[in-house]
Scaffold this motif. Structure first.
Motif, PDB file in Angstrom:
ATOM      1  N   ILE B  39       0.869  -1.170   0.000  1.00  0.00           N
ATOM      2  CA  ILE B  39       0.000   0.000   0.000  1.00  0.00           C
ATOM      3  C   ILE B  39       0.911   1.227   0.000  1.00  0.00           C
ATOM      4  O   ILE B  39       1.978   1.218   0.593  1.00  0.00           O
ATOM      5  CB  ILE B  39      -0.883   0.041   1.274  1.00  0.00           C
ATOM      6  CG1 ILE B  39      -1.698  -1.260   1.409  1.00  0.00           C
ATOM      7  CG2 ILE B  39      -1.788   1.258   1.266  1.00  0.00           C
ATOM      8  CD1 ILE B  39      -1.065  -2.316   2.281  1.00  0.00           C
ATOM      9  N   GLN B  41       1.179   5.762   0.152  1.00  0.00           N
ATOM     10  CA  GLN B  41       0.537   6.994   0.595  1.00  0.00           C
ATOM     11  C   GLN B  41       1.366   8.183   0.145  1.00  0.00           C
ATOM     12  O   GLN B  41       2.400   8.494   0.748  1.00  0.00           O
ATOM     13  CB  GLN B  41       0.377   7.002   2.114  1.00  0.00           C
ATOM     14  CG  GLN B  41      -0.367   8.189   2.668  1.00  0.00           C
ATOM     15  CD  GLN B  41      -0.648   8.051   4.157  1.00  0.00           C
ATOM     16  OE1 GLN B  41       0.136   7.479   4.911  1.00  0.00           O
ATOM     17  NE2 GLN B  41      -1.798   8.556   4.581  1.00  0.00           N
ATOM     18  N   GLY B  46      -4.124  10.243   0.751  1.00  0.00           N
ATOM     19  CA  GLY B  46      -4.681   9.022   1.296  1.00  0.00           C
ATOM     20  C   GLY B  46      -3.943   7.769   0.853  1.00  0.00           C
ATOM     21  O   GLY B  46      -2.911   7.820   0.191  1.00  0.00           O
ATOM     22  N   LEU B  47      -4.512   6.637   1.221  1.00  0.00           N
ATOM     23  CA  LEU B  47      -3.892   5.336   0.976  1.00  0.00           C
ATOM     24  C   LEU B  47      -4.338   4.743  -0.359  1.00  0.00           C
ATOM     25  O   LEU B  47      -5.490   4.920  -0.766  1.00  0.00           O
ATOM     26  CB  LEU B  47      -4.275   4.381   2.110  1.00  0.00           C
ATOM     27  CG  LEU B  47      -3.861   4.818   3.516  1.00  0.00           C
ATOM     28  CD1 LEU B  47      -4.615   4.015   4.572  1.00  0.00           C
ATOM     29  CD2 LEU B  47      -2.356   4.660   3.706  1.00  0.00           C
ATOM     30  N   PHE B  49      -4.118   0.985  -2.457  1.00  0.00           N
ATOM     31  CA  PHE B  49      -3.733  -0.426  -2.459  1.00  0.00           C
ATOM     32  C   PHE B  49      -3.031  -0.734  -3.772  1.00  0.00           C
ATOM     33  O   PHE B  49      -3.562  -0.477  -4.848  1.00  0.00           O
ATOM     34  CB  PHE B  49      -4.977  -1.288  -2.293  1.00  0.00           C
ATOM     35  CG  PHE B  49      -4.698  -2.760  -2.142  1.00  0.00           C
ATOM     36  CD1 PHE B  49      -5.016  -3.653  -3.146  1.00  0.00           C
ATOM     37  CD2 PHE B  49      -4.138  -3.246  -0.972  1.00  0.00           C
ATOM     38  CE1 PHE B  49      -4.770  -5.011  -2.998  1.00  0.00           C
ATOM     39  CE2 PHE B  49      -3.887  -4.603  -0.818  1.00  0.00           C
ATOM     40  CZ  PHE B  49      -4.208  -5.484  -1.839  1.00  0.00           C
ATOM     41  N   TYR B  60      -2.289 -10.441  -7.254  1.00  0.00           N
ATOM     42  CA  TYR B  60      -3.378  -9.591  -7.689  1.00  0.00           C
ATOM     43  C   TYR B  60      -2.909  -8.145  -7.587  1.00  0.00           C
ATOM     44  O   TYR B  60      -2.315  -7.751  -6.596  1.00  0.00           O
ATOM     45  CB  TYR B  60      -4.631  -9.809  -6.840  1.00  0.00           C
ATOM     46  CG  TYR B  60      -5.240 -11.172  -7.061  1.00  0.00           C
ATOM     47  CD1 TYR B  60      -4.948 -12.214  -6.199  1.00  0.00           C
ATOM     48  CD2 TYR B  60      -6.057 -11.415  -8.146  1.00  0.00           C
ATOM     49  CE1 TYR B  60      -5.481 -13.474  -6.409  1.00  0.00           C
ATOM     50  CE2 TYR B  60      -6.597 -12.670  -8.367  1.00  0.00           C
ATOM     51  CZ  TYR B  60      -6.306 -13.697  -7.498  1.00  0.00           C
ATOM     52  OH  TYR B  60      -6.833 -14.936  -7.717  1.00  0.00           O
ATOM     53  N   ASN B  62      -3.728  -3.828  -8.310  1.00  0.00           N
ATOM     54  CA  ASN B  62      -4.665  -2.745  -8.564  1.00  0.00           C
ATOM     55  C   ASN B  62      -4.682  -2.474 -10.068  1.00  0.00           C
ATOM     56  O   ASN B  62      -3.626  -2.252 -10.666  1.00  0.00           O
ATOM     57  CB  ASN B  62      -4.215  -1.497  -7.791  1.00  0.00           C
ATOM     58  CG  ASN B  62      -5.199  -0.343  -7.898  1.00  0.00           C
ATOM     59  OD1 ASN B  62      -5.839  -0.142  -8.924  1.00  0.00           O
ATOM     60  ND2 ASN B  62      -5.294   0.430  -6.837  1.00  0.00           N
ATOM     61  N   PRO B  63      -5.856  -2.490 -10.685  1.00  0.00           N
ATOM     62  CA  PRO B  63      -5.907  -2.290 -12.142  1.00  0.00           C
ATOM     63  C   PRO B  63      -5.237  -0.999 -12.613  1.00  0.00           C
ATOM     64  O   PRO B  63      -4.681  -0.950 -13.709  1.00  0.00           O
ATOM     65  CB  PRO B  63      -7.413  -2.261 -12.433  1.00  0.00           C
ATOM     66  CG  PRO B  63      -8.021  -3.077 -11.340  1.00  0.00           C
ATOM     67  CD  PRO B  63      -7.182  -2.792 -10.123  1.00  0.00           C
ATOM     68  N   TYR B  96       4.045   1.067   2.261  1.00  0.00           N
ATOM     69  CA  TYR B  96       3.844   0.156   3.379  1.00  0.00           C
ATOM     70  C   TYR B  96       3.657  -1.273   2.858  1.00  0.00           C
ATOM     71  O   TYR B  96       3.001  -1.477   1.833  1.00  0.00           O
ATOM     72  CB  TYR B  96       2.581   0.514   4.167  1.00  0.00           C
ATOM     73  CG  TYR B  96       2.592   1.864   4.852  1.00  0.00           C
ATOM     74  CD1 TYR B  96       1.969   2.961   4.271  1.00  0.00           C
ATOM     75  CD2 TYR B  96       3.176   2.019   6.108  1.00  0.00           C
ATOM     76  CE1 TYR B  96       1.943   4.198   4.911  1.00  0.00           C
ATOM     77  CE2 TYR B  96       3.160   3.247   6.757  1.00  0.00           C
ATOM     78  CZ  TYR B  96       2.547   4.320   6.155  1.00  0.00           C
ATOM     79  OH  TYR B  96       2.518   5.542   6.796  1.00  0.00           O
ATOM     80  N   ARG B 100      -2.517  -9.287   4.665  1.00  0.00           N
ATOM     81  CA  ARG B 100      -3.935  -9.282   4.309  1.00  0.00           C
ATOM     82  C   ARG B 100      -4.569 -10.582   4.783  1.00  0.00           C
ATOM     83  O   ARG B 100      -4.189 -11.664   4.345  1.00  0.00           O
ATOM     84  CB  ARG B 100      -4.100  -9.133   2.803  1.00  0.00           C
ATOM     85  CG  ARG B 100      -5.530  -9.318   2.307  1.00  0.00           C
ATOM     86  CD  ARG B 100      -5.585  -9.470   0.805  1.00  0.00           C
ATOM     87  NE  ARG B 100      -6.859 -10.030   0.378  1.00  0.00           N
ATOM     88  CZ  ARG B 100      -7.072 -10.546  -0.837  1.00  0.00           C
ATOM     89  NH1 ARG B 100      -6.094 -10.552  -1.716  1.00  0.00           N
ATOM     90  NH2 ARG B 100      -8.245 -11.039  -1.151  1.00  0.00           N
ATOM     91  N   LEU B 107      -6.472  -5.622   6.422  1.00  0.00           N
ATOM     92  CA  LEU B 107      -5.013  -5.488   6.463  1.00  0.00           C
ATOM     93  C   LEU B 107      -4.669  -5.314   7.937  1.00  0.00           C
ATOM     94  O   LEU B 107      -4.766  -4.210   8.476  1.00  0.00           O
ATOM     95  CB  LEU B 107      -4.574  -4.298   5.617  1.00  0.00           C
ATOM     96  CG  LEU B 107      -4.979  -4.397   4.141  1.00  0.00           C
ATOM     97  CD1 LEU B 107      -4.881  -3.038   3.466  1.00  0.00           C
ATOM     98  CD2 LEU B 107      -4.092  -5.416   3.425  1.00  0.00           C
TER      99      LEU B 107
END
Lengths: 110, 120
Positions: B39, B41, B46-47, B49, B60, B62-63, B96, B100, B107
């Motif tokens: 993740i 930031q 903001g955060l 994934f 997997y 993030n697209p 970070y 999971r 998380l």
């Protein structure tokens, strides 16, 4: 631009309660009971405080509570204390092994 | 007590590849109940994934980052790694690593984070 919507700020006096909303869609918040909330103090890593909408990990005070209605989840901090001043992020599982976060809400203890 | 620790260069040049490693201690990365994720930031934001990996190597992403991200795992070292290619200033962030929990989809354990700046 975050996938979830949160108010940028919230505040309350010591002892009072503050509630933060987190709005998503049927593809995330509304579609799964996998909403989590994280507390982040300045310069620190996020800390899990609520998972599965309303469950608290061991060690998290019961002053923190969560709920969900439709596409909106909420975090309530009761009996505000000075150490609760932090940024709070909501997150939801969004299917296909993906997570989405809100932009964060800064909670100020007046 | 499970702990995660990120490591890697704090400065990366534009167009190059960002490489970070997360070392897991106090537990096995080969647990069947967990994926291991990254993740980030950006400063003051903001955060986001990035993606996650299972000990078997299933990944997997993030697209929005999929074309530039590779996450790998080394079970013999209890480590997993992130590579992000063709970086720009927009990739400047605190990165970070986290565990999971795939049963309750959260998380639950995070590393302290490492700052990566993209600049020439």
């Amino acid at each position: 631009q975050s996938a979830l919507t949160q108010p940028p700020s919230a505040s309350g006096s010591p002892g009072q309660s503050v509630t933060i909303s987190c709005t998503g869609t049927i593809s995330d918040v509304g579609g799964y009971n996998y909403v989590s909330w994280y507390q982040q103090h300045p310069g620190k890593a996020p800390k899990l405080i609520i998972y599965e909408v309303s469950k608290r990990p061991s060690g998290v005070p019961d002053r923190f509570s969560g709920s969900k209605s439709g596409n909106t989840a909420s975090l309530t901090v009761s009996g505000l204390q000075a150490e609760d001043e932090a940024d709070f992020y909501c997150s939801s599982y969004a299917g296909n092994n993906n997570f989405v976060f809100g932009p964060g809400t800064k909670v100020t203890v007046l | 007590q499970l702990q995660l620790q990120e490591s890697g260069p704090g400065l990366v040049k534009p167009s190059e590849t960002l490489s970070l490693t997360c070392t897991v201690s106090g537990g096995s990365i080969s647990s069947s109940s967990y994926y291991w994720g990254w993740i980030r930031q950006p400063p003051g934001k903001g955060l986001e994934f990035i993606g996650s990996i299972y000990y078997s190597g299933t990944t997997y992403y993030n697209p929005s980052l999929k074309s530039r991200v590779t996450i790998s795992v080394d079970t013999s070292k209890n480590q997993f790694s992130l590579k992000l290619s063709s970086v720009t200033a927009a990739d400047t962030a605190v990165y970070y690593c986290a565990r999971r929990d795939i049963v309750v989809e959260n998380l639950d354990v995070w590393g302290k984070g490492t700052t990566v700046t993209v600049s020439s």
